[in-house]
Design a protein around this motif. Structure first.
Motif, PDB file in Angstrom:
ATOM      1  N   UNK A  69       0.839  -1.211   0.000  1.00 20.94           N
ATOM      2  CA  UNK A  69       0.000   0.000   0.000  1.00 20.94           C
ATOM      3  C   UNK A  69       0.871   1.257   0.000  1.00 20.94           C
ATOM      4  N   UNK A  70       0.275   2.362  -0.444  1.00 13.79           N
ATOM      5  CA  UNK A  70       0.967   3.655  -0.368  1.00 13.79           C
ATOM      6  C   UNK A  70       1.861   3.925  -1.550  1.00 13.79           C
ATOM      7  N   UNK A  71       2.419   5.141  -1.602  1.00 17.17           N
ATOM      8  CA  UNK A  71       3.267   5.538  -2.731  1.00 17.17           C
ATOM      9  C   UNK A  71       4.638   4.875  -2.697  1.00 17.17           C
ATOM     10  N   UNK A  72       5.333   4.970  -3.811  1.00 22.15           N
ATOM     11  CA  UNK A  72       6.712   4.459  -3.884  1.00 22.15           C
ATOM     12  C   UNK A  72       7.656   5.626  -4.165  1.00 22.15           C
ATOM     13  N   UNK A  73       8.641   5.790  -3.299  1.00 20.33           N
ATOM     14  CA  UNK A  73       9.607   6.880  -3.411  1.00 20.33           C
ATOM     15  C   UNK A  73      10.950   6.303  -3.858  1.00 20.33           C
ATOM     16  N   UNK A  74      11.531   6.909  -4.883  1.00 16.26           N
ATOM     17  CA  UNK A  74      12.853   6.469  -5.355  1.00 16.26           C
ATOM     18  C   UNK A  74      13.933   7.436  -4.855  1.00 16.26           C
ATOM     19  N   UNK A  75      14.988   6.866  -4.258  1.00 21.59           N
ATOM     20  CA  UNK A  75      16.154   7.650  -3.820  1.00 21.59           C
ATOM     21  C   UNK A  75      17.344   7.201  -4.665  1.00 21.59           C
ATOM     22  N   UNK A  76      18.136   8.149  -5.147  1.00 19.54           N
ATOM     23  CA  UNK A  76      19.168   7.786  -6.126  1.00 19.54           C
ATOM     24  C   UNK A  76      20.582   8.155  -5.689  1.00 19.54           C
ATOM     25  N   UNK A  77      21.522   7.242  -5.997  1.00 27.83           N
ATOM     26  CA  UNK A  77      22.961   7.537  -5.895  1.00 27.83           C
ATOM     27  C   UNK A  77      23.606   7.104  -7.202  1.00 27.83           C
ATOM     28  N   UNK A  78      24.669   7.799  -7.626  1.00 30.11           N
ATOM     29  CA  UNK A  78      25.427   7.372  -8.800  1.00 30.11           C
ATOM     30  C   UNK A  78      26.752   6.768  -8.348  1.00 30.11           C
ATOM     31  N   UNK A 109      27.052   6.941  -2.624  1.00 29.02           N
ATOM     32  CA  UNK A 109      26.762   5.520  -2.369  1.00 29.02           C
ATOM     33  C   UNK A 109      26.701   5.264  -0.863  1.00 29.02           C
ATOM     34  N   UNK A 110      27.710   5.770  -0.141  1.00 29.13           N
ATOM     35  CA  UNK A 110      27.778   5.516   1.304  1.00 29.13           C
ATOM     36  C   UNK A 110      26.575   6.107   2.037  1.00 29.13           C
ATOM     37  N   UNK A 111      26.151   7.306   1.623  1.00 31.24           N
ATOM     38  CA  UNK A 111      24.984   7.951   2.267  1.00 31.24           C
ATOM     39  C   UNK A 111      23.720   7.134   2.037  1.00 31.24           C
ATOM     40  N   UNK A 112      23.553   6.667   0.795  1.00 34.08           N
ATOM     41  CA  UNK A 112      22.297   5.976   0.482  1.00 34.08           C
ATOM     42  C   UNK A 112      22.274   4.566   1.084  1.00 34.08           C
ATOM     43  N   UNK A 113      23.432   3.892   1.128  1.00 35.43           N
ATOM     44  CA  UNK A 113      23.475   2.574   1.785  1.00 35.43           C
ATOM     45  C   UNK A 113      23.150   2.719   3.271  1.00 35.43           C
ATOM     46  N   UNK A 114      23.688   3.767   3.892  1.00 33.64           N
ATOM     47  CA  UNK A 114      23.426   3.996   5.319  1.00 33.64           C
ATOM     48  C   UNK A 114      21.940   4.280   5.552  1.00 33.64           C
ATOM     49  N   UNK A 127       4.275   3.229   5.334  1.00 30.86           N
ATOM     50  CA  UNK A 127       3.029   3.078   4.560  1.00 30.86           C
ATOM     51  C   UNK A 127       3.333   3.377   3.096  1.00 30.86           C
ATOM     52  N   UNK A 128       4.176   2.575   2.515  1.00 29.59           N
ATOM     53  CA  UNK A 128       4.579   2.782   1.130  1.00 29.59           C
ATOM     54  C   UNK A 128       5.903   2.078   0.876  1.00 29.59           C
ATOM     55  N   UNK A 129       6.413   2.239  -0.339  1.00 32.48           N
ATOM     56  CA  UNK A 129       7.624   1.525  -0.755  1.00 32.48           C
ATOM     57  C   UNK A 129       8.763   2.497  -1.019  1.00 32.48           C
ATOM     58  N   UNK A 130       9.984   1.955  -0.962  1.00 30.45           N
ATOM     59  CA  UNK A 130      11.169   2.758  -1.277  1.00 30.45           C
ATOM     60  C   UNK A 130      12.028   1.968  -2.259  1.00 30.45           C
ATOM     61  N   UNK A 131      12.480   2.640  -3.325  1.00 34.15           N
ATOM     62  CA  UNK A 131      13.470   2.041  -4.218  1.00 34.15           C
ATOM     63  C   UNK A 131      14.781   2.800  -4.033  1.00 34.15           C
ATOM     64  N   UNK A 132      15.833   2.070  -3.667  1.00 34.86           N
ATOM     65  CA  UNK A 132      17.170   2.651  -3.540  1.00 34.86           C
ATOM     66  C   UNK A 132      17.895   2.362  -4.853  1.00 34.86           C
ATOM     67  N   UNK A 133      18.098   3.397  -5.658  1.00 29.49           N
ATOM     68  CA  UNK A 133      18.668   3.198  -6.996  1.00 29.49           C
ATOM     69  C   UNK A 133      20.138   3.595  -7.016  1.00 29.49           C
ATOM     70  N   UNK A 373      24.599  14.418   7.130  1.00 32.86           N
ATOM     71  CA  UNK A 373      23.485  15.305   6.756  1.00 32.86           C
ATOM     72  C   UNK A 373      22.701  14.662   5.614  1.00 32.86           C
ATOM     73  N   UNK A 374      23.426  14.163   4.602  1.00 36.09           N
ATOM     74  CA  UNK A 374      22.765  13.548   3.440  1.00 36.09           C
ATOM     75  C   UNK A 374      21.975  12.300   3.803  1.00 36.09           C
ATOM     76  N   UNK A 375      22.605  11.417   4.597  1.00 35.84           N
ATOM     77  CA  UNK A 375      21.913  10.174   4.987  1.00 35.84           C
ATOM     78  C   UNK A 375      20.700  10.501   5.860  1.00 35.84           C
ATOM     79  N   UNK A 376      20.857  11.482   6.771  1.00 32.00           N
ATOM     80  CA  UNK A 376      19.714  11.888   7.612  1.00 32.00           C
ATOM     81  C   UNK A 376      18.596  12.443   6.752  1.00 32.00           C
ATOM     82  N   UNK A 377      18.958  13.186   5.700  1.00 33.67           N
ATOM     83  CA  UNK A 377      17.930  13.734   4.799  1.00 33.67           C
ATOM     84  C   UNK A 377      17.103  12.605   4.193  1.00 33.67           C
ATOM     85  N   UNK A 378      17.785  11.582   3.658  1.00 31.92           N
ATOM     86  CA  UNK A 378      17.042  10.475   3.042  1.00 31.92           C
ATOM     87  C   UNK A 378      16.133   9.775   4.070  1.00 31.92           C
ATOM     88  N   UNK A 379      16.679   9.533   5.265  1.00 26.43           N
ATOM     89  CA  UNK A 379      15.905   8.826   6.299  1.00 26.43           C
ATOM     90  C   UNK A 379      14.687   9.658   6.716  1.00 26.43           C
TER      91      UNK A 379
END
Ligand code: ZN
Ligand code: ZN
Length: 387
Positions: A69-78, A109-114, A127-133, A373-379
């Motif tokens: 259920x709920x929306x799916x949010x994509x978070x991206x790292x290159x 990469x390190x921020x998004x893995x964390x 209440x939704x999904x997350x795609x870590x790209x 700061x970056x990892x906290x932003x994503x969380x």
């Protein structure tokens, strides 16, 4: 870091995050050829018990928190590095000659893995999904496009379907935690051009046109486009960055080659500039009795931030970095996150690590605390959107 409200679970993982970044920094990989980096990312995501997809867009990796259920949010790292020899003398210096993470993608990469690790602990409450790209080939290789168009796993169009996209690029434009966060464009149309002037060549005393002087004249005429044709309300750049012709003192060369780049934000300005370059080339052909080949090499579209997604992202960022300064002037850079914002509403910003040298410099490095700061932003963003 007392000026920042770092998420406590990110704070706890700081040393691990630094370790991840330094390992990736020591083994930089280019374009789509990312065997070590992709494996590190997929092993880490697998250890978190996430659904993991590998070899997406050749070497991209996607981790999924899949709630029905709920929306799916994509978070991206290159994940790719640059063909640059690292000039820093640090314990985690690149071990690969001629390759360096000079654009900070190691920290992305390190921020998004964390963030994935922290959010995986909370996945039952979302209440939704997350795609870590994690994408390959941002530096000119169109890696995001490859992941979107991968027939095995088209990342935006595979269940759970992606609703919104968010990303961060590290930079050094201000003090630690300052952010470059334009309302609309976070990058610009990035186009290259090649011009070849074809003459006849011959002895310098022969009665022939000279591609060298024609090339010099052409460059001067290109400069008039900004002053005469582009409105002063619009920002644009036309730069000739390479001029090659001839070898000998006493021979007129047969060809002269020019290379350059055009940067614009609006499509009508971009079209106007290319129409003018075409017209200038045609005029010189007639005047000088030569043939001019003009080729445009399209790179990336601008990242266009969505105003609602911006509001959500800014709210989270202000909570984490209440004293940081916001700059909102759109930078004239290319970024292939635009493939994602072309398809889905999203928001992207640049986070300053407060160090001296700019990205793409052989001396680029970061204050690693910026990754908290970056990892906290994503969380916090996901907790804000999905709890
Ligand atoms: Zn770069
Ligand atoms: Zn980059």
């Amino acid at each position: 870091m007392e000026k920042f409200n770092i998420h406590p679970e990110v704070q706890e993982l700081f040393e691990e995050m630094v370790g991840l970044r330094r390992t990736i920094h020591m083994y930089p990989e280019i374009n789509f050829d990312l065997p070590i980096t992709s494996k590190l990312v997929s092993d880490y995501l697998t250890s978190l018990n996430l659904e993991v997809h590998t070899e997406v867009g050749q070497s991209g990796v996607v981790g999924v928190i899949n709630n029905s259920t709920g929306p799916c949010i994509l978070l991206r790292a290159d994940m790719d590095c640059l063909p640059i020899e690292e000039a820093n003398n640090v314990p985690y210096k690149s071990k690969i000659p001629g390759k360096m993470h000079a654009c900070g993608h190691d920290s992305h990469i390190a921020m998004l893995l964390t963030a994935a690790k922290v959010l995986s602990r909370h996945k039952d409450h979302l209440k939704g999904s997350v795609k870590f790209l994690f994408q390959p080939a941002e530096e000119g290789g169109h890696g995001a496009r490859e992941m979107i168009n991968d027939p095995k796993y088209p990342v935006l169009d595979t269940e759970p379907l992606v609703d919104q996209v968010y990303g961060i690029h590290i930079s050094n434009h201000g003090k630690l935690g300052d952010y470059l966060f334009p309302d609309k464009y976070v990058s610009c149309f990035t186009d290259f051009f090649d011009i070849v002037i074809n003459g006849k060549g011959g002895h310098m005393s022969a009665d022939t046109n000279n591609p060298v002087t024609i090339g010099a004249d052409l460059i001067l005429q290109l400069q008039t486009i900004m002053s005469r044709n582009v409105s002063n309300k619009d920002r644009a750049v036309i730069s000739v960055t390479s001029f090659n012709a001839g070898e000998a003192n006493n021979a007129v060369p047969a060809i002269c080659k020019l290379k350059g780049t055009v940067r614009t934000f609006e499509k009508n300005v971009r079209d106007l500039i290319f129409d003018r370059i075409t017209a200038i080339c045609k005029g010189i052909e007639i005047e000088q009795n030569c043939k001019i080949d003009f080729k445009i090499i399209e790179l990336y579209y601008p990242i266009e931030n969505n105003s609602e997604c911006n509001e959500k992202a800014l709210k989270v960022l202000r909570k984490i970095a209440p004293e940081a300064t916001r700059d909102s002037v759109s930078p004239m850079i290319g970024e292939d996150f635009s493939y994602l914002t072309n398809r889905k509403p999203g928001s992207f910003f640049m986070l300053s690590t407060g160090c001296e040298n700019s990205i793409h410099s052989p001396s680029f490095d970061i204050d690693e605390r910026a990754m908290m700061i970056g990892a906290s932003f994503f969380v916090e963003l996901i907790l804000d959107l999905l709890v």
